[in-house]
Write a protein that holds these residues in place. Structure first.
Motif, PDB file in Angstrom:
ATOM      1  N   VAL A   1      -2.502   9.701  -4.428  1.00 19.89           N
ATOM      2  CA  VAL A   1      -1.824  10.566  -3.465  1.00 19.89           C
ATOM      3  C   VAL A   1      -2.688  10.716  -2.219  1.00 19.89           C
ATOM      4  CG1 VAL A   1      -0.967  12.912  -3.067  1.00 19.89           C
ATOM      5  CG2 VAL A   1      -0.606  11.797  -5.278  1.00 19.89           C
ATOM      6  N   GLN A   2      -3.996  10.890  -2.431  1.00 14.19           N
ATOM      7  CA  GLN A   2      -4.923  11.116  -1.328  1.00 14.19           C
ATOM      8  C   GLN A   2      -5.423   9.811  -0.709  1.00 14.19           C
ATOM      9  OE1 GLN A   2      -8.251  13.546  -2.444  1.00 14.19           O
ATOM     10  NE2 GLN A   2      -9.538  12.694  -0.839  1.00 14.19           N
ATOM     11  N   ASN A   3      -5.888   8.856  -1.542  1.00 18.11           N
ATOM     12  CA  ASN A   3      -6.514   7.626  -1.048  1.00 18.11           C
ATOM     13  C   ASN A   3      -5.557   6.449  -0.956  1.00 18.11           C
ATOM     14  OD1 ASN A   3      -8.808   9.138  -1.033  1.00 18.11           O
ATOM     15  ND2 ASN A   3      -9.862   8.011  -2.624  1.00 18.11           N
TER      16      ASN A   3
ATOM     17  N   ASP B   1      -3.210 -18.453 -15.699  1.00 14.91           N
ATOM     18  CA  ASP B   1      -1.787 -18.387 -15.984  1.00 14.91           C
ATOM     19  C   ASP B   1      -1.244 -17.013 -15.592  1.00 14.91           C
ATOM     20  OD1 ASP B   1       0.280 -18.059 -18.809  1.00 14.91           O
ATOM     21  OD2 ASP B   1       0.685 -19.357 -17.099  1.00 14.91           O
ATOM     22  N   HIS B   2      -1.880 -15.946 -16.077  1.00 13.75           N
ATOM     23  CA  HIS B   2      -1.454 -14.587 -15.741  1.00 13.75           C
ATOM     24  C   HIS B   2      -2.577 -13.621 -16.096  1.00 13.75           C
ATOM     25  CE1 HIS B   2       1.512 -11.026 -16.291  1.00 13.75           C
ATOM     26  NE2 HIS B   2       1.010 -11.058 -15.080  1.00 13.75           N
ATOM     27  N   ILE B   3      -3.001 -12.830 -15.114  1.00 17.06           N
ATOM     28  CA  ILE B   3      -4.058 -11.852 -15.349  1.00 17.06           C
ATOM     29  C   ILE B   3      -3.794 -10.644 -14.456  1.00 17.06           C
ATOM     30  CG2 ILE B   3      -5.626 -12.791 -13.623  1.00 17.06           C
ATOM     31  CD1 ILE B   3      -7.924 -12.195 -15.507  1.00 17.06           C
ATOM     32  N   VAL B   4      -4.110  -9.465 -14.969  1.00 15.85           N
ATOM     33  CA  VAL B   4      -3.937  -8.229 -14.209  1.00 15.85           C
ATOM     34  C   VAL B   4      -5.273  -7.491 -14.199  1.00 15.85           C
ATOM     35  CG1 VAL B   4      -2.715  -6.024 -14.048  1.00 15.85           C
ATOM     36  CG2 VAL B   4      -1.506  -8.047 -14.847  1.00 15.85           C
ATOM     37  N   VAL B   5      -5.757  -7.171 -12.996  1.00 17.96           N
ATOM     38  CA  VAL B   5      -6.991  -6.410 -12.826  1.00 17.96           C
ATOM     39  C   VAL B   5      -6.601  -5.069 -12.219  1.00 17.96           C
ATOM     40  CG1 VAL B   5      -9.246  -6.317 -11.707  1.00 17.96           C
ATOM     41  CG2 VAL B   5      -8.321  -8.519 -12.441  1.00 17.96           C
ATOM     42  N   LYS B   6      -6.996  -3.970 -12.886  1.00 15.84           N
ATOM     43  CA  LYS B   6      -6.660  -2.634 -12.402  1.00 15.84           C
ATOM     44  C   LYS B   6      -7.940  -1.876 -12.073  1.00 15.84           C
ATOM     45  CE  LYS B   6      -2.365  -2.151 -14.976  1.00 15.84           C
ATOM     46  NZ  LYS B   6      -1.608  -1.352 -15.927  1.00 15.84           N
ATOM     47  N   ARG B   7      -7.906  -1.176 -10.958  1.00 14.54           N
ATOM     48  CA  ARG B   7      -9.004  -0.276 -10.610  1.00 14.54           C
ATOM     49  C   ARG B   7      -8.451   1.128 -10.725  1.00 14.54           C
ATOM     50  NH1 ARG B   7     -12.502   0.092  -5.019  1.00 14.54           N
ATOM     51  NH2 ARG B   7     -14.346   1.020  -5.980  1.00 14.54           N
ATOM     52  N   LYS B   8      -9.067   1.907 -11.616  1.00 16.14           N
ATOM     53  CA  LYS B   8      -8.577   3.259 -11.860  1.00 16.14           C
ATOM     54  C   LYS B   8      -9.359   4.259 -11.017  1.00 16.14           C
ATOM     55  CE  LYS B   8      -6.753   2.091 -16.347  1.00 16.14           C
ATOM     56  NZ  LYS B   8      -6.656   2.404 -17.742  1.00 16.14           N
ATOM     57  N   ASP B   9      -9.077   5.540 -11.224  1.00 15.49           N
ATOM     58  CA  ASP B   9      -9.692   6.602 -10.421  1.00 15.49           C
ATOM     59  C   ASP B   9     -11.209   6.664 -10.558  1.00 15.49           C
ATOM     60  OD1 ASP B   9      -7.151   7.184  -9.687  1.00 15.49           O
ATOM     61  OD2 ASP B   9      -6.999   9.088 -10.754  1.00 15.49           O
TER      62      ASP B   9
ATOM     63  N   LEU C   1       0.856  -1.178   0.000  1.00 14.58           N
ATOM     64  CA  LEU C   1       0.000   0.000   0.000  1.00 14.58           C
ATOM     65  C   LEU C   1       0.896   1.233   0.000  1.00 14.58           C
ATOM     66  CD1 LEU C   1      -2.841   1.254   0.210  1.00 14.58           C
ATOM     67  CD2 LEU C   1      -2.566   1.198   2.685  1.00 14.58           C
ATOM     68  N   GLU C   2       0.698   2.090  -0.988  1.00 16.31           N
ATOM     69  CA  GLU C   2       1.463   3.335  -1.085  1.00 16.31           C
ATOM     70  C   GLU C   2       0.515   4.504  -0.871  1.00 16.31           C
ATOM     71  OE1 GLU C   2       4.071   3.822  -4.492  1.00 16.31           O
ATOM     72  OE2 GLU C   2       3.926   1.666  -4.848  1.00 16.31           O
ATOM     73  N   VAL C   3       0.929   5.464  -0.058  1.00 17.82           N
ATOM     74  CA  VAL C   3       0.140   6.666   0.194  1.00 17.82           C
ATOM     75  C   VAL C   3       1.085   7.860   0.155  1.00 17.82           C
ATOM     76  CG1 VAL C   3      -1.403   7.831   1.822  1.00 17.82           C
ATOM     77  CG2 VAL C   3      -1.428   5.354   1.670  1.00 17.82           C
ATOM     78  N   GLY C   4       0.585   8.989  -0.303  1.00 21.17           N
ATOM     79  CA  GLY C   4       1.383  10.212  -0.304  1.00 21.17           C
ATOM     80  C   GLY C   4       1.909  10.560  -1.676  1.00 21.17           C
ATOM     81  N   PRO C   5       2.835  11.511  -1.735  1.00 21.28           N
ATOM     82  CA  PRO C   5       3.323  12.008  -3.029  1.00 21.28           C
ATOM     83  C   PRO C   5       3.988  10.933  -3.892  1.00 21.28           C
ATOM     84  CG  PRO C   5       4.056  13.428  -1.232  1.00 21.28           C
ATOM     85  CD  PRO C   5       3.394  12.250  -0.607  1.00 21.28           C
ATOM     86  N   GLY C   6       4.583   9.922  -3.273  1.00 22.44           N
ATOM     87  CA  GLY C   6       5.227   8.856  -4.038  1.00 22.44           C
ATOM     88  C   GLY C   6       4.240   8.005  -4.821  1.00 22.44           C
ATOM     89  N   ALA C   7       2.979   7.987  -4.404  1.00 22.36           N
ATOM     90  CA  ALA C   7       1.956   7.195  -5.079  1.00 22.36           C
ATOM     91  C   ALA C   7       1.405   7.883  -6.323  1.00 22.36           C
ATOM     92  CB  ALA C   7       0.814   6.879  -4.111  1.00 22.36           C
ATOM     93  N   ALA C   8       1.834   9.125  -6.563  1.00 17.74           N
ATOM     94  CA  ALA C   8       1.342   9.878  -7.716  1.00 17.74           C
ATOM     95  C   ALA C   8       1.727   9.233  -9.041  1.00 17.74           C
ATOM     96  CB  ALA C   8       1.859  11.311  -7.666  1.00 17.74           C
ATOM     97  N   VAL C   9       2.749   8.384  -9.051  1.00 17.80           N
ATOM     98  CA  VAL C   9       3.138   7.714 -10.297  1.00 17.80           C
ATOM     99  C   VAL C   9       2.051   6.755 -10.772  1.00 17.80           C
ATOM    100  CG1 VAL C   9       5.605   7.921  -9.866  1.00 17.80           C
ATOM    101  CG2 VAL C   9       4.389   5.897  -9.085  1.00 17.80           C
ATOM    102  N   HIS C  10       1.192   6.294  -9.853  1.00 20.43           N
ATOM    103  CA  HIS C  10       0.130   5.361 -10.222  1.00 20.43           C
ATOM    104  C   HIS C  10      -1.124   6.090 -10.700  1.00 20.43           C
ATOM    105  CE1 HIS C  10       2.560   2.171  -8.595  1.00 20.43           C
ATOM    106  NE2 HIS C  10       2.660   2.819  -7.448  1.00 20.43           N
ATOM    107  N   SER C  11      -1.528   7.149  -9.980  1.00 26.02           N
ATOM    108  CA  SER C  11      -2.692   7.941 -10.375  1.00 26.02           C
ATOM    109  C   SER C  11      -2.775   9.165  -9.480  1.00 26.02           C
ATOM    110  CB  SER C  11      -3.978   7.119 -10.276  1.00 26.02           C
ATOM    111  OG  SER C  11      -4.387   7.005  -8.935  1.00 26.02           O
ATOM    112  N   PRO C  12      -3.449  10.219  -9.928  1.00 24.54           N
ATOM    113  CA  PRO C  12      -3.591  11.416  -9.090  1.00 24.54           C
ATOM    114  C   PRO C  12      -4.367  11.131  -7.794  1.00 24.54           C
ATOM    115  CG  PRO C  12      -4.164  11.902 -11.374  1.00 24.54           C
ATOM    116  CD  PRO C  12      -3.960  10.433 -11.282  1.00 24.54           C
ATOM    117  N   LEU C  13      -5.354  10.254  -7.853  1.00 17.15           N
ATOM    118  CA  LEU C  13      -6.152   9.939  -6.672  1.00 17.15           C
ATOM    119  C   LEU C  13      -5.364   9.135  -5.639  1.00 17.15           C
ATOM    120  CD1 LEU C  13      -8.981  10.174  -5.409  1.00 17.15           C
ATOM    121  CD2 LEU C  13      -9.573   8.032  -6.546  1.00 17.15           C
TER     122      LEU C  13
END
Length: 185
Positions: free
Chosen positions: A21-23, A93-101, A7-19
């Motif tokens: 940083v906050q959540n 075998d391999h699957i990626v599920v992403k939840r965006k903003d 779990l990443e929180v704060g300014p370093g998490a901005a590389v994943h999405s703008p939201l």
């Protein structure tokens, strides 16, 4: 470990999405995991997933690699002599599920999904699949079968086996009706 969470929180998490940083941003990796679940477990998850408060959207990425989950039906049998349903194994075998903003889950990679019934069927998809904030009721809108001629032969074999089973069923019903003419199935 089979399951890893980050779990990443704060300014370093901005590389994943703008939201993020906050959540925050949650990354989950499930690798080489094998489990057997009863169907009653899945059907009883509903009350735990329902909530009267709309939750905050947490961007996340769930990656599942080399995982097998077997679903077994544990409901009471209608007929005691029935052998019961065949367990279903979902092998990923391999699957990626992403939840965006926007709160929508996106299945972004589906190299190979394999379903085991009594035989193996390989299913491939190049289409991204999405479903909303609900864990229930999403639809799968893909199927591209590999090795179609072999699968057609196996389908023909299954049709013959089904016809034989139906003949056995009719014969057994006829035998039962000798002793009880009013018997209905």
């Amino acid at each position: 470990p089979e399951v890893c969470l980050r779990l990443e929180v704060g300014p370093g998490a901005a590389v994943h999405s703008p939201l993020a940083v906050q959540n925050g941003f949650l990354h989950m990796l499930v690798h080489s995991y094998t489990a057997e679940l009863f169907m009653s477990f899945l059907t009883n998850l509903g009350p735990f997933l329902e909530d009267e408060i709309i939750p905050e959207v947490i961007p996340m990425e769930i990656e599942v690699v080399d995982t097998k989950i077997t679903l077994k039906d544990d409901s009471p049998r209608i007929y005691p002599t029935s052998p019961g349903p065949v367990p279903i194994t979902l092998a990923v075998d391999h699957i990626v599920v992403k939840r965006k903003d926007d709160g929508v889950f996106y299945i972004t990679e589906v190299p190979v999904l394999v379903f085991f019934f009594e035989q193996i069927v390989v299913v491939r998809s190049a289409l991204p699949l999405t479903f909303g904030n609900s864990w229930f009721g999403f639809s799968l809108c893909f199927l591209q079968l590999k090795e179609v001629p072999e699968l057609q032969r196996e389908l023909q074999t299954m049709k013959i086996a089904l016809a034989e089973a139906n003949m056995d069923k009719a014969r057994l019903l006829q035998e039962v009706r000798k002793y009880n003419p009013l018997f209905q199935l």
